[in-house]
Design an enzyme around this catalytic site. Structure first.
Site, PDB file in Angstrom:
ATOM      1  CG  HIS A  72      -6.402   6.467   4.968  1.00  0.00           C
ATOM      2  ND1 HIS A  72      -5.738   6.167   3.805  1.00  0.00           N
ATOM      3  CD2 HIS A  72      -5.988   5.541   5.885  1.00  0.00           C
ATOM      4  CE1 HIS A  72      -4.956   5.106   4.007  1.00  0.00           C
ATOM      5  NE2 HIS A  72      -5.087   4.702   5.260  1.00  0.00           N
TER       6      HIS A  72
ATOM      7  CD  GLU B   6      -6.039   7.311   0.478  1.00  0.00           C
ATOM      8  OE1 GLU B   6      -5.421   7.723  -0.525  1.00  0.00           O
ATOM      9  OE2 GLU B   6      -5.748   7.643   1.645  1.00  0.00           O
TER      10      GLU B   6
ATOM     11  CB  CYS C  16      -5.108   1.378   4.245  1.00  0.00           C
ATOM     12  SG  CYS C  16      -5.490   1.465   6.004  1.00  0.00           S
TER      13      CYS C  16
HETATM   14  N1  PCA Z   1      -4.553   2.093   8.789  1.00  0.00           N
HETATM   15  C1  PCA Z   1      -3.397   1.437   8.216  1.00  0.00           C
HETATM   16  C2  PCA Z   1      -3.684  -0.024   8.337  1.00  0.00           C
HETATM   17  C3  PCA Z   1      -4.820  -0.153   9.287  1.00  0.00           C
HETATM   18  C4  PCA Z   1      -5.360   1.210   9.411  1.00  0.00           C
HETATM   19  O1  PCA Z   1      -6.406   1.514  10.005  1.00  0.00           O
HETATM   20  C5  PCA Z   1      -3.025   1.927   6.830  1.00  0.00           C
HETATM   21  O2  PCA Z   1      -3.240   3.129   6.549  1.00  0.00           O
HETATM   22  O3  PCA Z   1      -2.501   1.171   6.021  1.00  0.00           O
END
Ligand code: PCA
Length: 199
Positions: free
Chosen positions: A164, A80, A142
């Site tokens: 992610h 990100e 996240c």
């Molecule tokens: N993904 C979510 C919250 C927990 C996770 O593993 C997110 O992308 O916010």
């Protein structure tokens, strides 16, 4: 030996497995590249997730922080670029729903990642793993964890940020709607590769 704080999340919403939980448990205590890994599993709750990260940063004094989260539906590993000062979206695991709520009332609008995200993407692709920079971590837990960690570390020049990852096959077969998925082995190897190229 340097210390890496590596965080992952428990299952949430329609995802009965969170591959980041397995990765954090598998790597906890191991040495990868220059880093000894301190794994931390986080709850998907606004009340606790950020605070747990802050507590761990205080206790561990990490030399780097990588937080991992599941992005169901994405097909690539996506480091990100930015976290924003906003909480908005689906209920968390306590059933809390927030709309347009800042994470810190007086915080800046956003923080850029302090991870070498371009190098991560290039390294992953060179090793055969699809990867691309993501320009939004969303507004759910996240993003909350990424923003909170970067806010706490704003005056420290250590690598910190969020990545992610796609669903694992194990998760995808449990879901009603098919989503792109990777083997758990490849997800783990991809995370290790990123740690190997951290300074
Ligand atoms: N993904 C979510 C919250 C927990 C996770 O593993 C997110 O992308 O916010």
């Amino acid at each position: 030996m340097k210390t890496l704080l590596l965080t992952g999340f428990e299952p949430f919403l329609e995802f009965p497995i969170n591959p980041t939980e397995q990765i954090v448990k598998q790597l906890d205590g191991l040495t990868v590249g220059e880093y000894q890994i301190k794994g931390l599993l986080l709850p998907v709750t606004y009340e606790e997730a950020g605070q747990r990260v802050l507590d761990a940063i205080k206790q561990v004094h990490p030399d780097a922080v990588i937080s991992l989260g599941l992005a169901g539906g994405r097909a690539s590993i996506t480091p990100e670029r930015i976290a924003i000062n906003c909480r908005d979206g689906a209920p968390d695991n306590n059933g809390v729903v927030l709309n347009d709520a800042p994470i810190y009332e007086d915080g800046p609008d956003g923080y850029f990642s302090k991870l070498p995200i371009r190098k991560f993407v290039e390294t992953l692709k060179d090793n055969g793993y699809p990867a691309e920079i993501s320009n939004t971590a969303g507004t759910y837990l996240c993003n909350n964890v990424m923003y909170t960690a970067l806010h706490a570390l704003k005056d420290q020049s250590i690598p910190a940020g969020f990545v992610h990852i796609p669903a694992s096959h194990e998760l995808a077969v449990k879901q009603k709607k098919t989503s792109p998925s990777w083997s758990s082995h490849d997800l783990l190897e991809a995370v290790k590769l990123m740690i190997h190229v951290l300074d």
